[in-house]
Design a protein around this motif. Structure first.
Motif, PDB file in Angstrom:
ATOM      1  N   VAL A 253      -1.800   7.043 -25.536  1.00  8.18           N
ATOM      2  CA  VAL A 253      -3.002   6.288 -25.208  1.00  8.18           C
ATOM      3  C   VAL A 253      -3.353   6.545 -23.751  1.00  8.18           C
ATOM      4  O   VAL A 253      -2.499   6.893 -22.938  1.00  8.18           O
ATOM      5  N   ASN A 254      -4.623   6.394 -23.434  1.00  4.38           N
ATOM      6  CA  ASN A 254      -5.051   6.594 -22.054  1.00  4.38           C
ATOM      7  C   ASN A 254      -4.357   5.618 -21.114  1.00  4.38           C
ATOM      8  O   ASN A 254      -4.147   4.457 -21.451  1.00  4.38           O
ATOM      9  N   ALA A 255      -3.991   6.117 -19.935  1.00  7.20           N
ATOM     10  CA  ALA A 255      -3.354   5.264 -18.928  1.00  7.20           C
ATOM     11  C   ALA A 255      -4.437   4.547 -18.138  1.00  7.20           C
ATOM     12  O   ALA A 255      -5.166   5.182 -17.374  1.00  7.20           O
ATOM     13  N   PRO A 256      -4.572   3.230 -18.294  1.00  5.19           N
ATOM     14  CA  PRO A 256      -5.621   2.497 -17.553  1.00  5.19           C
ATOM     15  C   PRO A 256      -5.232   2.317 -16.092  1.00  5.19           C
ATOM     16  O   PRO A 256      -4.052   2.342 -15.733  1.00  5.19           O
ATOM     17  N   LEU A 257      -6.229   2.123 -15.260  1.00  4.94           N
ATOM     18  CA  LEU A 257      -6.009   1.952 -13.827  1.00  4.94           C
ATOM     19  C   LEU A 257      -6.852   0.789 -13.320  1.00  4.94           C
ATOM     20  O   LEU A 257      -8.037   0.693 -13.638  1.00  4.94           O
ATOM     21  N   TYR A 258      -6.211  -0.071 -12.537  1.00  5.00           N
ATOM     22  CA  TYR A 258      -6.874  -1.248 -11.976  1.00  5.00           C
ATOM     23  C   TYR A 258      -6.860  -1.109 -10.462  1.00  5.00           C
ATOM     24  O   TYR A 258      -5.801  -1.106  -9.837  1.00  5.00           O
ATOM     25  N   LEU A 259      -8.047  -0.949  -9.869  1.00  2.00           N
ATOM     26  CA  LEU A 259      -8.179  -0.803  -8.426  1.00  2.00           C
ATOM     27  C   LEU A 259      -8.459  -2.164  -7.805  1.00  2.00           C
ATOM     28  O   LEU A 259      -9.535  -2.735  -7.977  1.00  2.00           O
ATOM     29  N   ALA A 260      -7.466  -2.702  -7.111  1.00  2.00           N
ATOM     30  CA  ALA A 260      -7.630  -3.998  -6.465  1.00  2.00           C
ATOM     31  C   ALA A 260      -8.277  -3.823  -5.085  1.00  2.00           C
ATOM     32  O   ALA A 260      -8.154  -2.779  -4.458  1.00  2.00           O
ATOM     33  N   GLN A 261      -8.966  -4.851  -4.649  1.00  2.89           N
ATOM     34  CA  GLN A 261      -9.448  -4.949  -3.267  1.00  2.89           C
ATOM     35  C   GLN A 261     -10.390  -3.810  -2.860  1.00  2.89           C
ATOM     36  O   GLN A 261     -10.226  -3.202  -1.818  1.00  2.89           O
ATOM     37  N   ILE A 262     -11.397  -3.543  -3.669  1.00  2.00           N
ATOM     38  CA  ILE A 262     -12.437  -2.589  -3.279  1.00  2.00           C
ATOM     39  C   ILE A 262     -13.313  -3.249  -2.204  1.00  2.00           C
ATOM     40  O   ILE A 262     -13.864  -4.335  -2.415  1.00  2.00           O
ATOM     41  N   THR A 263     -13.436  -2.614  -1.044  1.00  2.00           N
ATOM     42  CA  THR A 263     -14.191  -3.243   0.057  1.00  2.00           C
ATOM     43  C   THR A 263     -15.367  -2.407   0.547  1.00  2.00           C
ATOM     44  O   THR A 263     -16.048  -2.800   1.489  1.00  2.00           O
ATOM     45  N   THR A 264     -15.600  -1.255  -0.071  1.00  2.00           N
ATOM     46  CA  THR A 264     -16.665  -0.383   0.423  1.00  2.00           C
ATOM     47  C   THR A 264     -17.390   0.283  -0.730  1.00  2.00           C
ATOM     48  O   THR A 264     -16.794   0.578  -1.778  1.00  2.00           O
ATOM     49  N   ASP A 265     -18.671   0.533  -0.548  1.00  2.00           N
ATOM     50  CA  ASP A 265     -19.453   1.200  -1.579  1.00  2.00           C
ATOM     51  C   ASP A 265     -18.977   2.632  -1.809  1.00  2.00           C
ATOM     52  O   ASP A 265     -19.162   3.184  -2.891  1.00  2.00           O
ATOM     53  N   LYS A 266     -18.350   3.229  -0.800  1.00  2.00           N
ATOM     54  CA  LYS A 266     -17.806   4.579  -0.993  1.00  2.00           C
ATOM     55  C   LYS A 266     -16.748   4.585  -2.087  1.00  2.00           C
ATOM     56  O   LYS A 266     -16.723   5.474  -2.954  1.00  2.00           O
ATOM     57  N   SER A 267     -15.877   3.614  -2.059  1.00  2.87           N
ATOM     58  CA  SER A 267     -14.834   3.502  -3.084  1.00  2.87           C
ATOM     59  C   SER A 267     -15.435   3.221  -4.450  1.00  2.87           C
ATOM     60  O   SER A 267     -15.020   3.808  -5.461  1.00  2.87           O
ATOM     61  N   ALA A 268     -16.417   2.316  -4.505  1.00 11.07           N
ATOM     62  CA  ALA A 268     -17.046   1.976  -5.779  1.00 11.07           C
ATOM     63  C   ALA A 268     -17.751   3.183  -6.385  1.00 11.07           C
ATOM     64  O   ALA A 268     -17.710   3.407  -7.605  1.00 11.07           O
ATOM     65  N   GLU A 269     -18.388   3.979  -5.544  1.00 12.72           N
ATOM     66  CA  GLU A 269     -19.101   5.162  -6.044  1.00 12.72           C
ATOM     67  C   GLU A 269     -18.115   6.196  -6.596  1.00 12.72           C
ATOM     68  O   GLU A 269     -18.381   6.837  -7.619  1.00 12.72           O
ATOM     69  N   ILE A 270     -16.978   6.362  -5.933  1.00 14.00           N
ATOM     70  CA  ILE A 270     -15.946   7.288  -6.435  1.00 14.00           C
ATOM     71  C   ILE A 270     -15.436   6.806  -7.787  1.00 14.00           C
ATOM     72  O   ILE A 270     -15.281   7.605  -8.731  1.00 14.00           O
ATOM     73  N   LEU A 271     -15.174   5.515  -7.898  1.00 12.07           N
ATOM     74  CA  LEU A 271     -14.710   4.955  -9.167  1.00 12.07           C
ATOM     75  C   LEU A 271     -15.750   5.176 -10.263  1.00 12.07           C
ATOM     76  O   LEU A 271     -15.416   5.596 -11.383  1.00 12.07           O
ATOM     77  N   LYS A 272     -17.005   4.945  -9.939  1.00 11.91           N
ATOM     78  CA  LYS A 272     -18.095   5.141 -10.900  1.00 11.91           C
ATOM     79  C   LYS A 272     -18.138   6.587 -11.394  1.00 11.91           C
ATOM     80  O   LYS A 272     -18.272   6.847 -12.604  1.00 11.91           O
ATOM     81  N   ASN A 273     -18.001   7.524 -10.478  1.00  9.99           N
ATOM     82  CA  ASN A 273     -18.074   8.939 -10.855  1.00  9.99           C
ATOM     83  C   ASN A 273     -16.910   9.345 -11.751  1.00  9.99           C
ATOM     84  O   ASN A 273     -17.092  10.091 -12.726  1.00  9.99           O
ATOM     85  N   HIS A 274     -15.711   8.874 -11.438  1.00  7.65           N
ATOM     86  CA  HIS A 274     -14.554   9.217 -12.269  1.00  7.65           C
ATOM     87  C   HIS A 274     -14.706   8.652 -13.683  1.00  7.65           C
ATOM     88  O   HIS A 274     -14.386   9.338 -14.668  1.00  7.65           O
ATOM     89  N   ILE A 275     -15.206   7.427 -13.779  1.00  7.95           N
ATOM     90  CA  ILE A 275     -15.380   6.825 -15.106  1.00  7.95           C
ATOM     91  C   ILE A 275     -16.437   7.577 -15.900  1.00  7.95           C
ATOM     92  O   ILE A 275     -16.274   7.842 -17.103  1.00  7.95           O
ATOM     93  N   SER A 276     -17.519   7.949 -15.242  1.00  7.24           N
ATOM     94  CA  SER A 276     -18.607   8.648 -15.942  1.00  7.24           C
ATOM     95  C   SER A 276     -18.188  10.032 -16.423  1.00  7.24           C
ATOM     96  O   SER A 276     -18.714  10.548 -17.414  1.00  7.24           O
ATOM     97  N   GLU A 277     -17.221  10.645 -15.744  1.00  9.09           N
ATOM     98  CA  GLU A 277     -16.711  11.946 -16.175  1.00  9.09           C
ATOM     99  C   GLU A 277     -15.856  11.853 -17.425  1.00  9.09           C
ATOM    100  O   GLU A 277     -15.580  12.867 -18.072  1.00  9.09           O
ATOM    101  N   GLY A 278     -15.421  10.654 -17.764  1.00 13.65           N
ATOM    102  CA  GLY A 278     -14.600  10.458 -18.959  1.00 13.65           C
ATOM    103  C   GLY A 278     -13.123  10.601 -18.660  1.00 13.65           C
ATOM    104  O   GLY A 278     -12.695  10.918 -17.553  1.00 13.65           O
ATOM    105  N   ASN A 279     -12.308  10.320 -19.687  1.00 12.04           N
ATOM    106  CA  ASN A 279     -10.861  10.483 -19.609  1.00 12.04           C
ATOM    107  C   ASN A 279     -10.198   9.532 -18.616  1.00 12.04           C
ATOM    108  O   ASN A 279      -9.117   9.804 -18.122  1.00 12.04           O
ATOM    109  N   LEU A 280     -10.865   8.404 -18.319  1.00 10.91           N
ATOM    110  CA  LEU A 280     -10.254   7.401 -17.449  1.00 10.91           C
ATOM    111  C   LEU A 280     -10.828   6.034 -17.784  1.00 10.91           C
ATOM    112  O   LEU A 280     -12.031   5.830 -17.760  1.00 10.91           O
ATOM    113  N   ARG A 281      -9.929   5.117 -18.114  1.00 14.76           N
ATOM    114  CA  ARG A 281     -10.291   3.715 -18.312  1.00 14.76           C
ATOM    115  C   ARG A 281      -9.875   2.977 -17.052  1.00 14.76           C
ATOM    116  O   ARG A 281      -8.685   2.782 -16.795  1.00 14.76           O
TER     117      ARG A 281
END
Length: 574
Positions: A253-281
């Protein structure tokens, strides 16, 4: 400090066990409805209109108010020893403050000391918390290093002790390297647990701090300078890349990842891009300090936390929009409080300032003010990011995180138009300052019901030390590992009793406090007449053997025959 006593008073055995909330607007993550709610024995038994309820039931009129699921704060640190000192807020004062602000459950972190096993640390935290908590709680477990023993302890914790999440740090002197992160993620994947990460590049932070100190920058302002936004963003990207490598094995099963304490839009945008590419929950948590503090005072050590509260004034607005669009899923407080005198330990060397701020009491109001009151969040999305998504991610749903038949009666009656001004002079926490000092928020909890008991009663706080319970979090949460499964455990919101929902809820185990059950002083009593408890030895005319569940049981009803009509039978003509 309040000392728990030994006996459950009669008011909790009778009328206080029954509560009817009328005329409010129920808000769940997916809908709003105008219904009444009947509660008995800490469980929501009925929802609808014109409900049939027993006598002696207390009625709260919620006209013009929202009725929300109690908040779930997934990120607190109470009774925590860190950086040579201990947090100001204990499990008692912290959960008392949580309830005052509309949060009815917290998830704290087991943090092993140097040389202490995960299991011993878990037992220690249970001992710390069980007799103190005013609301239900669960635990995450921090992995301070990686070893074969850590791996074995993780398996025992998931299988025997109700733990389904583990946190790894990419900063501090207990950070894991990339290979260790890979191994820890993999073990979480095998066990069906949630892998959490504090994402900052610890090696770069250490070098930055050395450079700043050499330049004579030793005050609190050096903290944020040593931890710029790109240092967080780089670690977020690296954690996502590592998790994706595990997902290349199609047999797992896919290995899920929980990113705690996001404090910047740069981090959120990176997370968004990885999710949109697929293969990451993946899931992102943002702290209320990052949302509510627009301009931290750089020279004030009270604002020091990690990752830092950003000086960039538009970050708060951007993060709230990421919450609205589901790039980020939930809000926490990272409540880790140290008094002013403790913060002063690092006045001349920012590296020694104990990291952490308050937030557990103010989280709900601040998110409402910055989100709903500005039109960025709907009330339904507010419920999702403050309660429901945490319940789903940590496998507490639908017992927690929603208002439905069969769910725990953890409920907040919320006045969205009322305002309150935050101040250390009036907050319930033990810490002697508040980072939101002077902030006026729309959105106030007027009543807070914890497991069916009114603990905030028209603004009057009536919590009880030790009333909360430890709640196990089962592995393989469907929302994380198999979202399609959620359709099979959708909450029931029809006008029925809770009998049919029991099989769907029995996965969640509530562990009773091993300490004797506490009673509550008369001053804490909330009765239908507001006159307090009857004296011992007197008859309670409100007490009844009536059981709504039994009365609604169709099999039981079918066996009842009426031998005499109302008024008695007659064999004579008149």
């Amino acid at each position: 400090m309040t000392t728990p006593v030994k006996k459950v008073p009669i008011h909790l055995q009778s009328s206080q066990n029954r509560l009817l909330i009328k005329n409010g607007t129920i808000v769940n993550e997916d809908e709003t409805t105008d219904e009444d709610i009947y509660i008995e024995d800490g469980i929501i038994k009925q929802m609808g209109t014109n409900l049939i309820i027993p006598g002696g039931t207390r009625v709260i009129d919620a006209r013009g108010r929202y009725i929300l699921p109690g908040g779930i704060d997934p990120h607190t640190h109470f009774d925590f020893e860190f950086m040579g000192t201990k947090t100001a807020d204990s499990f008692y004062s912290g959960t008392k403050a949580a309830v005052a602000g509309g949060t009815t459950m917290i998830i704290d972190f087991v943090f092993p000391k140097k040389g202490e096993s995960l299991l011993d640390a878990f037992y220690e935290y249970r001992q710390k918390a069980d007799g103190k908590v005013c609301c239900d709680y669960s635990l995450h477990v921090v992995l301070p290093h990686w070893s074969t023993q850590i791996k074995r302890d993780m398996e025992i914790l998931t299988k025997e002790h109700g733990i389904n999440s583990f946190k790894m740090f990419m900063a501090y002197d207990f950070m894991l390297n990339d290979a260790e992160l890979y191994s820890a993620f993999e073990q979480c994947q095998n066990l069906g647990a949630v892998a959490q990460v504090h994402a900052e590049n610890g090696s770069i932070i250490a070098k930055n701090a050395e450079r700043l100190v050499a330049q004579g920058i030793v005050g609190p302002e050096g903290h944020e300078l040593s931890r710029p936004e790109e240092v967080e963003a780089e670690a977020v990207n690296r954690a996502c890349v590592i998790a994706k490598q595990l997902n290349k094995d199609k047999k797992k099963v896919n290995a899920p990842l929980y990113l705690a304490q996001i404090t910047t839009d740069k981090s959120a945008e990176i997370l968004k891009n990885h999710i949109s590419e697929g293969n990451l929950r993946a899931f992102g948590e943002v702290e209320v300090s990052a949302i509510g503090v627009d301009a931290p005072i750089k020279s004030n050590p009270n604002f020091v936390t990690s990752p830092p509260i950003r000086s960039n004034s538009d970050v708060s607005y951007k993060l709230m929009n990421y919450l609205a669009s589901d790039v980020l899923q939930l809000t926490g407080s990272d409540n880790c409080t140290f008094n002013k005198s403790q913060k002063e330990m690092g006045r001349d060397d920012f590296r020694k300032i104990p990291n952490g701020v308050n937030g557990v009491e103010d989280r709900m109001s601040v998110i409402w003010e910055k989100g709903v009151n500005t039109g960025i969040l709907t009330p339904c999305r507010f419920v999702a990011v403050t309660s429901t998504n945490a319940a789903k991610i940590f496998n507490l749903y639908p017992r927690k995180g929603c208002i439905a038949v069969g769910s725990d009666a953890d409920i907040v009656i919320w006045n969205g138009n009322a305002t309150r001004t935050i101040s250390a002079q009036t907050h319930r926490q033990a810490v002697d300052f508040n980072i939101f000092e002077g902030m006026t928020c729309h959105g106030v909890a007027e009543y807070v019901i914890v497991n069916g008991r009114v603990c905030l009663d028209d603004g009057q706080l009536r919590v009880v030390e030790g009333y909360g319970r430890f709640v196990e979090t089962p592995v393989f949460p469907p929302y994380v590992y198999n979202p399609q499964e959620l359709d099979s455990i959708k909450p029931i919101r029809e006008h029925i009793n809770d009998v049919d929902l029991a099989p769907k809820l029995n996965k969640i185990k509530l562990i009773d406090d091993p300490c004797p059950t506490p009673t509550f002083p008369d001053s804490y009593v909330s009765t239908p007449t507001m006159r307090g408890m009857r004296p011992e030895g007197q008859r309670n005319i409100q007490e009844s053997t009536f059981s709504l569940t039994e009365e609604l049981d169709p099999e039981r009803k079918s066996s009842i025959r009426v031998r005499n009509p109302p008024g008695g039978k007659s064999s004579k003509f008149w």
